[in-house]
Design a protein around this motif. Structure first.
Motif, PDB file in Angstrom:
ATOM      1  N   VAL A   1     -17.925 -64.016  94.838  1.00 27.24           N
ATOM      2  CA  VAL A   1     -16.560 -63.707  95.121  1.00 27.24           C
ATOM      3  C   VAL A   1     -16.547 -62.376  95.922  1.00 27.24           C
ATOM      4  CG1 VAL A   1     -14.625 -62.987  93.953  1.00 27.24           C
ATOM      5  CG2 VAL A   1     -15.856 -64.762  92.774  1.00 27.24           C
ATOM      6  N   VAL A   2     -15.636 -62.184  96.648  1.00 25.87           N
ATOM      7  CA  VAL A   2     -15.516 -61.182  97.637  1.00 25.87           C
ATOM      8  C   VAL A   2     -14.436 -60.323  97.064  1.00 25.87           C
ATOM      9  CG1 VAL A   2     -15.113 -60.351  99.793  1.00 25.87           C
ATOM     10  CG2 VAL A   2     -16.387 -62.445  99.586  1.00 25.87           C
ATOM     11  N   LEU A   3     -14.759 -58.905  96.864  1.00 19.59           N
ATOM     12  CA  LEU A   3     -13.643 -58.199  96.381  1.00 19.59           C
ATOM     13  C   LEU A   3     -13.959 -56.586  97.072  1.00 19.59           C
ATOM     14  CD1 LEU A   3     -13.824 -58.645  92.598  1.00 19.59           C
ATOM     15  CD2 LEU A   3     -12.321 -59.291  94.038  1.00 19.59           C
ATOM     16  N   SER A   4     -12.646 -56.229  97.321  1.00 17.37           N
ATOM     17  CA  SER A   4     -12.940 -54.677  97.979  1.00 17.37           C
ATOM     18  C   SER A   4     -13.079 -53.610  96.521  1.00 17.37           C
ATOM     19  CB  SER A   4     -11.237 -54.354  98.713  1.00 17.37           C
ATOM     20  OG  SER A   4     -10.423 -54.276  97.965  1.00 17.37           O
ATOM     21  N   MET A   5     -13.426 -52.650  97.356  1.00 19.93           N
ATOM     22  CA  MET A   5     -13.650 -51.619  96.160  1.00 19.93           C
ATOM     23  C   MET A   5     -12.057 -51.254  95.443  1.00 19.93           C
ATOM     24  SD  MET A   5     -16.727 -50.809  95.215  1.00 19.93           S
ATOM     25  CE  MET A   5     -16.378 -49.414  94.347  1.00 19.93           C
ATOM     26  N   GLN A   6     -11.051 -51.269  96.541  1.00 23.21           N
ATOM     27  CA  GLN A   6      -9.770 -51.011  95.907  1.00 23.21           C
ATOM     28  C   GLN A   6      -9.196 -51.835  94.934  1.00 23.21           C
ATOM     29  OE1 GLN A   6      -7.355 -50.829  99.397  1.00 23.21           O
ATOM     30  NE2 GLN A   6      -7.935 -48.735 100.042  1.00 23.21           N
ATOM     31  N   GLN A   7      -9.630 -53.115  95.174  1.00 23.62           N
ATOM     32  CA  GLN A   7      -9.395 -54.120  94.065  1.00 23.62           C
ATOM     33  C   GLN A   7      -9.828 -54.182  92.948  1.00 23.62           C
ATOM     34  OE1 GLN A   7     -10.486 -57.493  96.618  1.00 23.62           O
ATOM     35  NE2 GLN A   7      -8.368 -58.277  96.996  1.00 23.62           N
ATOM     36  N   ILE A   8     -11.375 -53.753  92.650  1.00 25.00           N
ATOM     37  CA  ILE A   8     -12.083 -53.351  91.847  1.00 25.00           C
ATOM     38  C   ILE A   8     -11.504 -52.330  90.959  1.00 25.00           C
ATOM     39  CG2 ILE A   8     -14.434 -52.771  90.631  1.00 25.00           C
ATOM     40  CD1 ILE A   8     -15.722 -54.324  93.119  1.00 25.00           C
ATOM     41  N   LYS A   9     -11.041 -51.197  91.607  1.00 22.57           N
ATOM     42  CA  LYS A   9     -10.416 -50.116  90.742  1.00 22.57           C
ATOM     43  C   LYS A   9      -9.172 -50.354  90.006  1.00 22.57           C
ATOM     44  CE  LYS A   9     -13.019 -46.624  93.676  1.00 22.57           C
ATOM     45  NZ  LYS A   9     -12.823 -45.685  94.821  1.00 22.57           N
ATOM     46  N   ARG A  10      -8.326 -51.186  90.863  1.00 19.88           N
ATOM     47  CA  ARG A  10      -7.153 -51.496  90.433  1.00 19.88           C
ATOM     48  C   ARG A  10      -7.306 -52.542  89.030  1.00 19.88           C
ATOM     49  NH1 ARG A  10      -4.935 -55.401  93.767  1.00 19.88           N
ATOM     50  NH2 ARG A  10      -5.038 -53.740  95.521  1.00 19.88           N
ATOM     51  N   LEU A  11      -8.627 -53.487  89.211  1.00 20.79           N
ATOM     52  CA  LEU A  11      -8.376 -54.488  88.084  1.00 20.79           C
ATOM     53  C   LEU A  11      -9.257 -53.415  86.900  1.00 20.79           C
ATOM     54  CD1 LEU A  11      -9.957 -57.475  90.114  1.00 20.79           C
ATOM     55  CD2 LEU A  11      -7.878 -57.250  88.786  1.00 20.79           C
ATOM     56  N   ILE A  12      -9.809 -52.510  87.139  1.00 22.97           N
ATOM     57  CA  ILE A  12     -10.135 -51.474  85.936  1.00 22.97           C
ATOM     58  C   ILE A  12      -9.039 -51.005  85.234  1.00 22.97           C
ATOM     59  CG2 ILE A  12     -11.590 -49.578  85.527  1.00 22.97           C
ATOM     60  CD1 ILE A  12     -13.649 -50.655  87.400  1.00 22.97           C
TER      61      ILE A  12
ATOM     62  N   GLN B   1      -6.132 -51.722  85.217  1.00 26.10           N
ATOM     63  CA  GLN B   1      -5.192 -52.929  84.765  1.00 26.10           C
ATOM     64  C   GLN B   1      -6.129 -53.615  83.386  1.00 26.10           C
ATOM     65  OE1 GLN B   1      -4.369 -55.816  87.598  1.00 26.10           O
ATOM     66  NE2 GLN B   1      -2.755 -54.523  88.417  1.00 26.10           N
ATOM     67  N   LYS B   2      -7.090 -53.177  83.276  1.00 27.27           N
ATOM     68  CA  LYS B   2      -8.003 -53.414  81.997  1.00 27.27           C
ATOM     69  C   LYS B   2      -8.572 -54.876  82.054  1.00 27.27           C
ATOM     70  CE  LYS B   2      -7.015 -49.713  79.121  1.00 27.27           C
ATOM     71  NZ  LYS B   2      -7.446 -48.431  79.749  1.00 27.27           N
ATOM     72  N   LYS B   3      -8.506 -55.399  83.163  1.00 29.03           N
ATOM     73  CA  LYS B   3      -9.119 -56.974  83.519  1.00 29.03           C
ATOM     74  C   LYS B   3     -10.345 -56.869  83.622  1.00 29.03           C
ATOM     75  CE  LYS B   3      -4.623 -58.653  84.927  1.00 29.03           C
ATOM     76  NZ  LYS B   3      -3.844 -59.467  85.934  1.00 29.03           N
ATOM     77  N   LEU B   4     -11.156 -55.581  84.093  1.00 28.23           N
ATOM     78  CA  LEU B   4     -12.477 -55.421  84.270  1.00 28.23           C
ATOM     79  C   LEU B   4     -12.784 -54.324  83.459  1.00 28.23           C
ATOM     80  CD1 LEU B   4     -13.221 -55.821  88.186  1.00 28.23           C
ATOM     81  CD2 LEU B   4     -13.892 -57.533  86.128  1.00 28.23           C
ATOM     82  N   ARG B   5     -13.983 -54.410  82.771  1.00 30.83           N
ATOM     83  CA  ARG B   5     -14.670 -53.215  81.685  1.00 30.83           C
ATOM     84  C   ARG B   5     -15.917 -52.618  82.841  1.00 30.83           C
ATOM     85  NH1 ARG B   5     -15.630 -55.709  76.125  1.00 30.83           N
ATOM     86  NH2 ARG B   5     -13.423 -56.252  75.586  1.00 30.83           N
ATOM     87  N   GLY B   6     -15.689 -51.207  82.653  1.00 31.90           N
ATOM     88  CA  GLY B   6     -16.910 -50.630  82.969  1.00 31.90           C
ATOM     89  C   GLY B   6     -16.347 -49.667  84.158  1.00 31.90           C
ATOM     90  N   THR B   7     -17.264 -49.262  85.124  1.00 33.54           N
ATOM     91  CA  THR B   7     -17.013 -48.272  86.372  1.00 33.54           C
ATOM     92  C   THR B   7     -17.212 -49.076  87.448  1.00 33.54           C
ATOM     93  OG1 THR B   7     -19.024 -47.229  86.372  1.00 33.54           O
ATOM     94  CG2 THR B   7     -17.553 -46.045  84.711  1.00 33.54           C
ATOM     95  N   PRO B   8     -16.574 -48.439  88.715  1.00 34.50           N
ATOM     96  CA  PRO B   8     -16.752 -48.851  89.947  1.00 34.50           C
ATOM     97  C   PRO B   8     -18.375 -48.690  90.533  1.00 34.50           C
ATOM     98  CG  PRO B   8     -14.942 -47.556  89.930  1.00 34.50           C
ATOM     99  CD  PRO B   8     -15.356 -47.324  88.797  1.00 34.50           C
ATOM    100  N   GLU B   9     -18.865 -47.858  89.750  1.00 34.56           N
ATOM    101  CA  GLU B   9     -20.330 -47.728  90.270  1.00 34.56           C
ATOM    102  C   GLU B   9     -21.268 -48.833  89.619  1.00 34.56           C
ATOM    103  OE1 GLU B   9     -18.490 -45.086  88.707  1.00 34.56           O
ATOM    104  OE2 GLU B   9     -18.199 -43.969  90.713  1.00 34.56           O
ATOM    105  N   LEU B  10     -20.800 -49.230  88.361  1.00 33.49           N
ATOM    106  CA  LEU B  10     -21.495 -50.380  87.774  1.00 33.49           C
ATOM    107  C   LEU B  10     -21.385 -51.717  88.675  1.00 33.49           C
ATOM    108  CD1 LEU B  10     -22.841 -51.924  85.250  1.00 33.49           C
ATOM    109  CD2 LEU B  10     -20.384 -52.322  84.587  1.00 33.49           C
ATOM    110  N   TYR B  11     -20.133 -51.875  89.232  1.00 33.60           N
ATOM    111  CA  TYR B  11     -19.969 -53.095  90.013  1.00 33.60           C
ATOM    112  C   TYR B  11     -20.645 -53.121  91.278  1.00 33.60           C
ATOM    113  CZ  TYR B  11     -17.106 -54.759  86.324  1.00 33.60           C
ATOM    114  OH  TYR B  11     -16.590 -55.251  85.183  1.00 33.60           O
TER     115      TYR B  11
END
Length: 83
Positions: free
Chosen positions: A49-60, A62-72
């Motif tokens: 799946v292709v995700l931007s860093m902004q999308q990853i931070k937003r999902l974190i 919103q509690k839809k992803l766990r962890g930190t952006p560095e983990l992903y």
């Protein structure tokens, strides 16, 4: 015969994953040039799946992803940076 069919299925699944991964990398490169953002290719539910860093931070947030952006960022198959 059963083992032979299992080997064919496994080979096909590996080929399909590689094909999807290459397609996702090309999509990330294209989006990176268009939108000037950093994109990651991650594996979710067995598919690249292709995700931007902004999308990853937003999902974190919103509690839809766990962890930190560095983990992903570390988990990513490929990271594409804008030039």
């Amino acid at each position: 015969m059963k083992k032979f069919i299992q080997n064919i299925k496994k080979s096909f699944d590996e080929w399909l994953f590689d094909w999807r991964k290459e397609r996702a990398i090309r999509k990330a490169e294209r989006l990176c040039e268009e939108q000037r953002r950093k994109f990651l290719v991650l594996v979710f539910r067995g598919k690249p799946v292709v995700l931007s860093m902004q999308q990853i931070k937003r999902l974190i947030r919103q509690k839809k992803l766990r962890g930190t952006p560095e983990l992903y960022r570390d988990m990513a198959l490929c990271t594409v940076y804008p030039k």
